[in-house]
Design a protein around this motif. Structure first.
Motif, PDB file in Angstrom:
ATOM      1  N   ILE A 150      63.271  49.777  40.608  1.00  0.00           N
ATOM      2  CA  ILE A 150      64.259  49.121  41.467  1.00  0.00           C
ATOM      3  C   ILE A 150      65.493  48.721  40.661  1.00  0.00           C
ATOM      4  O   ILE A 150      66.560  48.492  41.229  1.00  0.00           O
ATOM      5  CB  ILE A 150      63.667  47.910  42.203  1.00  0.00           C
ATOM      6  N   ARG A 246      60.652  53.079  47.430  1.00  0.00           N
ATOM      7  CA  ARG A 246      60.473  51.764  46.823  1.00  0.00           C
ATOM      8  C   ARG A 246      59.028  51.304  46.987  1.00  0.00           C
ATOM      9  O   ARG A 246      58.403  51.547  48.022  1.00  0.00           O
ATOM     10  CB  ARG A 246      61.388  50.734  47.481  1.00  0.00           C
ATOM     11  N   ASP A 248      57.590  47.624  46.050  1.00  0.00           N
ATOM     12  CA  ASP A 248      58.002  46.406  45.347  1.00  0.00           C
ATOM     13  C   ASP A 248      57.693  45.101  46.061  1.00  0.00           C
ATOM     14  O   ASP A 248      58.202  44.047  45.684  1.00  0.00           O
ATOM     15  CB  ASP A 248      59.502  46.469  45.076  1.00  0.00           C
TER      16      ASP A 248
END
Length: 256
Positions: A150, A246, A248
């Motif tokens: 990220i 992603r 996260d």
């Protein structure tokens, strides 16, 4: 691509995200080649899975070392179907600090491992994948999964080198996809957030605790097995291609 009886290279496979991915692929019936520099952990993993795993000492940023590693995989298993790039290093330095401007040596070291090393393994693994017969029905010859971060889009203070290296991994995804599409090789990347890995363990505990507070849910570091589960899904889902995903917990890192 069905993982059963497929051959996978996993860089950084002796620990953290790479080791979890190796375990996921073995559990699905595949065979793995661990590329790493940690002889003790890498060989121990291979010894625990005789006939199904090998360890090869490879510096991913070195051309000759990577070529020798690929040759060892071909000698042991005959081909390559899957390549998962998890090898990477971190580092925190502001562009201008108390000791002056950011070190060029430190900047290049991070780029050489995280970006150049990823490219180095991809180019060699892809060349082997193109020799495979296409899988019936899907037409696939191979799958490549790269590890970004990220930080590629939301780098924090002191992460200029790391963020640049991971942004490069993200930027390679679509061109690689387009280069390899006609050959039946898919390419995706994962942008993990804070995971419980040896790399993250180098951060001070107060920093790790603070980062957890920025997460939406769940409020904890990721389990490497969760990363490996996504790798497995990418490999097994033939319609996933050219994507950067992603992983996260919904976090958006603060500036520092």
């Amino acid at each position: 691509m069905n993982i059963d009886n497929k051959i996978a290279i996993i860089t950084g496979g002796a620990s953290g995200l790479g080791q979890a991915t190796a375990e996921r692929i073995l559990a699905a019936g595949g065979k793995v080649a661990i590329f790493d520099l940690d002889d003790q952990r890498g060989q121990a993993f291979a010894d625990a899975h005789p006939g199904n795993a090998i360890y090869v000492k490879v510096n991913v940023a070195d051309e000759a070392s990577a070529e020798a590693g690929i040759a060892a995989v071909i000698e042991a298993f005959g081909t390559i179907h899957i390549c998962v790039n998890c090898a990477g290093i971190g580092g925190g330095t502001r562009i201008v600090g108390r000791k002056g401007p950011h070190s060029m040596e430190a900047f290049m070291r991070i780029l050489n491992v995280n970006l150049v090393g990823t490219f180095n393994i991809i180019r060699l693994a892809a060349a082997q994948m193109l020799k495979n017969d296409p899988v019936a029905k899907s037409g696939e010859r191979g799958v490549i999964v790269n590890t970004a971060s990220i930080a590629a889009t939301e780098g924090q203070m002191g992460q200029v080198a790391y963020a640049a290296s991971k942004a490069g991994v993200v930027g390679m995804t679509l061109p690689l996809t387009r280069d390899l599409a006609e050959h039946g090789v898919r390419v995706c990347a994962i942008m993990p957030g804070l995971f419980e890995t040896p790399l993250v363990s180098t951060l001070p505990q107060e920093v790790r605790d603070y980062l957890v507070t920025t997460m939406e849910f769940p409020k904890r570091g990721g389990d490497p097995a969760e990363f490996a589960a996504l790798v497995g899904h990418i490999i097994e889902n033939p319609y996933l291609n050219g994507e950067v995903i992603r992983l996260d917990g919904g976090t958006r890192p603060p500036p520092r």
